[in-house]
Design a protein around this motif. Structure first.
Motif, PDB file in Angstrom:
ATOM      1  N   UNK A 190      -0.947  -4.762  -3.810  1.00 49.78           N
ATOM      2  CA  UNK A 190      -0.076  -3.778  -4.638  1.00 49.78           C
ATOM      3  C   UNK A 190      -0.798  -2.808  -5.280  1.00 49.78           C
ATOM      4  N   UNK A 191      -1.934  -3.028  -5.661  1.00 46.11           N
ATOM      5  CA  UNK A 191      -2.662  -2.038  -6.433  1.00 46.11           C
ATOM      6  C   UNK A 191      -3.415  -1.224  -5.527  1.00 46.11           C
ATOM      7  N   UNK A 192      -3.479  -1.401  -4.281  1.00 44.10           N
ATOM      8  CA  UNK A 192      -3.725  -0.413  -3.140  1.00 44.10           C
ATOM      9  C   UNK A 192      -2.876   0.566  -3.025  1.00 44.10           C
ATOM     10  N   UNK A 193      -1.605   0.329  -2.930  1.00 43.65           N
ATOM     11  CA  UNK A 193      -0.466   1.190  -2.967  1.00 43.65           C
ATOM     12  C   UNK A 193      -0.273   2.046  -4.120  1.00 43.65           C
ATOM     13  N   UNK A 194      -0.517   3.326  -4.138  1.00 44.26           N
ATOM     14  CA  UNK A 194      -0.151   4.465  -5.317  1.00 44.26           C
ATOM     15  C   UNK A 194       1.290   4.446  -5.661  1.00 44.26           C
ATOM     16  N   UNK A 195       1.844   3.811  -6.574  1.00 46.62           N
ATOM     17  CA  UNK A 195       3.282   3.732  -6.703  1.00 46.62           C
ATOM     18  C   UNK A 195       3.597   2.340  -7.224  1.00 46.62           C
ATOM     19  N   UNK A 196       2.665   1.207  -6.590  1.00 45.45           N
ATOM     20  CA  UNK A 196       3.005  -0.129  -7.101  1.00 45.45           C
ATOM     21  C   UNK A 196       2.127  -0.665  -7.919  1.00 45.45           C
ATOM     22  N   UNK A 197       2.409  -1.580  -8.875  1.00 43.07           N
ATOM     23  CA  UNK A 197       1.530  -2.119  -9.956  1.00 43.07           C
ATOM     24  C   UNK A 197       1.297  -3.827  -9.379  1.00 43.07           C
ATOM     25  N   UNK A 198      -0.027  -4.031  -9.534  1.00 40.96           N
ATOM     26  CA  UNK A 198      -0.611  -5.314  -9.441  1.00 40.96           C
ATOM     27  C   UNK A 198       0.280  -6.232 -10.544  1.00 40.96           C
ATOM     28  N   UNK A 219     -10.642  -9.860  -2.668  1.00 42.69           N
ATOM     29  CA  UNK A 219     -10.302 -10.058  -1.098  1.00 42.69           C
ATOM     30  C   UNK A 219      -9.313  -9.529  -0.649  1.00 42.69           C
ATOM     31  N   UNK A 220      -8.036  -9.364  -1.294  1.00 46.43           N
ATOM     32  CA  UNK A 220      -7.009  -8.543  -0.711  1.00 46.43           C
ATOM     33  C   UNK A 220      -7.421  -7.032  -0.555  1.00 46.43           C
ATOM     34  N   UNK A 221      -7.990  -6.508  -1.497  1.00 48.73           N
ATOM     35  CA  UNK A 221      -8.414  -4.931  -1.474  1.00 48.73           C
ATOM     36  C   UNK A 221      -9.268  -4.690  -0.433  1.00 48.73           C
ATOM     37  N   UNK A 222     -10.433  -5.698  -0.048  1.00 48.82           N
ATOM     38  CA  UNK A 222     -11.197  -5.513   0.931  1.00 48.82           C
ATOM     39  C   UNK A 222     -10.694  -5.808   2.379  1.00 48.82           C
ATOM     40  N   UNK A 223      -9.994  -6.695   2.527  1.00 51.36           N
ATOM     41  CA  UNK A 223      -9.068  -6.908   3.682  1.00 51.36           C
ATOM     42  C   UNK A 223      -7.878  -6.247   4.202  1.00 51.36           C
ATOM     43  N   UNK A 224      -7.122  -5.759   3.083  1.00 50.88           N
ATOM     44  CA  UNK A 224      -6.061  -5.078   3.452  1.00 50.88           C
ATOM     45  C   UNK A 224      -5.976  -3.624   3.052  1.00 50.88           C
ATOM     46  N   UNK A 233      -5.470  -1.533   6.113  1.00 50.76           N
ATOM     47  CA  UNK A 233      -4.285  -1.814   7.088  1.00 50.76           C
ATOM     48  C   UNK A 233      -3.067  -1.005   6.341  1.00 50.76           C
ATOM     49  N   UNK A 234      -3.034  -1.308   4.956  1.00 53.97           N
ATOM     50  CA  UNK A 234      -2.135  -0.588   4.008  1.00 53.97           C
ATOM     51  C   UNK A 234      -2.079   0.884   4.155  1.00 53.97           C
ATOM     52  N   UNK A 235      -3.408   1.475   4.065  1.00 56.08           N
ATOM     53  CA  UNK A 235      -3.671   2.876   4.181  1.00 56.08           C
ATOM     54  C   UNK A 235      -3.002   3.480   5.710  1.00 56.08           C
ATOM     55  N   UNK A 236      -3.278   2.827   6.801  1.00 56.72           N
ATOM     56  CA  UNK A 236      -2.969   3.140   7.898  1.00 56.72           C
ATOM     57  C   UNK A 236      -1.206   3.140   7.973  1.00 56.72           C
ATOM     58  N   UNK A 237      -0.880   2.012   7.251  1.00 60.29           N
ATOM     59  CA  UNK A 237       0.741   2.148   7.448  1.00 60.29           C
ATOM     60  C   UNK A 237       1.351   2.943   6.388  1.00 60.29           C
ATOM     61  N   UNK A 238       0.678   3.159   5.371  1.00 61.34           N
ATOM     62  CA  UNK A 238       1.103   4.472   4.402  1.00 61.34           C
ATOM     63  C   UNK A 238       1.247   5.730   5.237  1.00 61.34           C
ATOM     64  N   UNK A 239       0.083   6.102   5.970  1.00 64.33           N
ATOM     65  CA  UNK A 239      -0.054   7.407   6.678  1.00 64.33           C
ATOM     66  C   UNK A 239       1.028   7.567   7.800  1.00 64.33           C
ATOM     67  N   UNK A 240       1.192   6.354   8.532  1.00 64.81           N
ATOM     68  CA  UNK A 240       1.823   6.139   9.827  1.00 64.81           C
ATOM     69  C   UNK A 240       3.364   5.767   9.697  1.00 64.81           C
ATOM     70  N   UNK A 241       3.730   4.667   8.746  1.00 64.87           N
ATOM     71  CA  UNK A 241       4.991   4.250   8.537  1.00 64.87           C
ATOM     72  C   UNK A 241       5.203   4.220   7.308  1.00 64.87           C
ATOM     73  N   UNK A 242       5.151   5.152   6.421  1.00 64.85           N
ATOM     74  CA  UNK A 242       5.566   5.097   5.152  1.00 64.85           C
ATOM     75  C   UNK A 242       7.102   4.615   4.652  1.00 64.85           C
TER      76      UNK A 242
END
Length: 287
Positions: free
Chosen positions: A4-12, A66-71, A74-83
């Protein structure tokens, strides 16, 4: 929480709230203080570890890392291509979280409703604010670290989005990539200061004014829906740390019916279903 923290707008903090560990998280962080250090020297490492609820903090911190390192990639790719699809999933998750936390409020009153409305308005205003550009110096770096970590703890307010609003997101990410320890050290100092001070305040408020704080934090999540609404029109863009063109200022619009809209609705239900599943698991393990 890390995803959740990786996504700007969603809080852990929203995830901590949903899973029922929010109060324990605040109390555990609050316990890292001078008394814990005295315990370390007087009674040894085992007593110190127990005093700070070390197993809980280590397990949670490891999961976040672990989530930040592994996800993150992928989340960045999805935010750019499938927001739309990403935002739809988190929109459903937060709606269900609001319903879940609203049920925890046992005594509805005018004061509770006022706190709920105050939280919603505050989060909505923050979510719709226009980014600015702070000068990069030791004071602003410490301030940015303090504000970002405080926002990260609060449900409904994103720490990474607060960095975007202050114009500090790119410098901090650049410092991480370039291993600029002078910049990272000041930012970390501010984050540590904010974490240890703000969690003490939040913990005290939750223990003394639980219903009012529950309403306020639920309001934060309600207000964050302004930011998480999947369908947006981009007014301005920026270049992110990876060199990709990403949205900066957006306005919410109504969707047009399409296959993507149907997929988004399915993902909204999936996000809501995840909250219900977490609630069920939390109750089962609590028995």
């Amino acid at each position: 929480m890390g995803a959740a923290d990786v996504v700007p707008g969603v809080s852990g903090g929203t995830i901590a709230f949903i899973t029922g560990i929010y109060t324990e998280l605040l109390d555990s962080i609050k316990s890292v203080n001078l008394n814990a250090v005295r315990t370390l020297f007087r009674q040894g490492p085992r007593a110190f570890w127990q005093a700070i609820n070390g197993t809980f903090l280590l397990t949670l911190g490891s999961g976040i890392l672990l989530a930040i390192v592994t996800l993150a990639r992928g989340i960045h790719y999805l935010l750019v291509n499938h927001p739309v699809l990403v935002w739809a999933f988190f929109f459903g998750l937060i709606i269900a979280a609001c319903w879940h936390m609203g049920r925890e409020i046992q005594r509805w009153s005018a004061a509770v409703l006022l706190f709920l409305a105050a939280g919603a308005v505050t989060a909505a205003l923050i979510s719709s604010a226009t980014p600015t550009e702070l000068p990069l110096n030791p004071v602003t770096l410490i301030l940015a670290g303090s504000i970002a970590i405080c926002a990260m703890i609060l449900p409904g307010i994103s720490g990474s989005f607060m960095l975007l609003l202050m114009g500090m997101y790119a410098p901090v990410i650049s410092a991480v990539k370039g291993l600029e320890f002078s910049v990272l050290g000041l930012f970390a100092a501010g984050a540590l200061l904010g974490l240890l001070s703000f969690t003490r305040l939040l913990s005290w408020l939750l223990h003394h004014y639980y219903q009012a704080m529950l309403a306020l934090l639920t309001g934060f999540m309600v207000g964050s829906l302004v930011k998480v609404w999947p369908w947006k029109e981009t007014l301005t863009t920026r270049i992110d740390s990876r060199g990709d063109l990403v949205p900066l200022v957006q306005v919410n619009i109504l969707p047009h019916w399409s296959a993507e809209t149907l997929q988004a609705l399915v993902l909204m239900l999936a996000g809501a279903g995840l909250v219900l599943a977490l609630e069920w698991l939390a109750k089962r393990f609590a028995r």
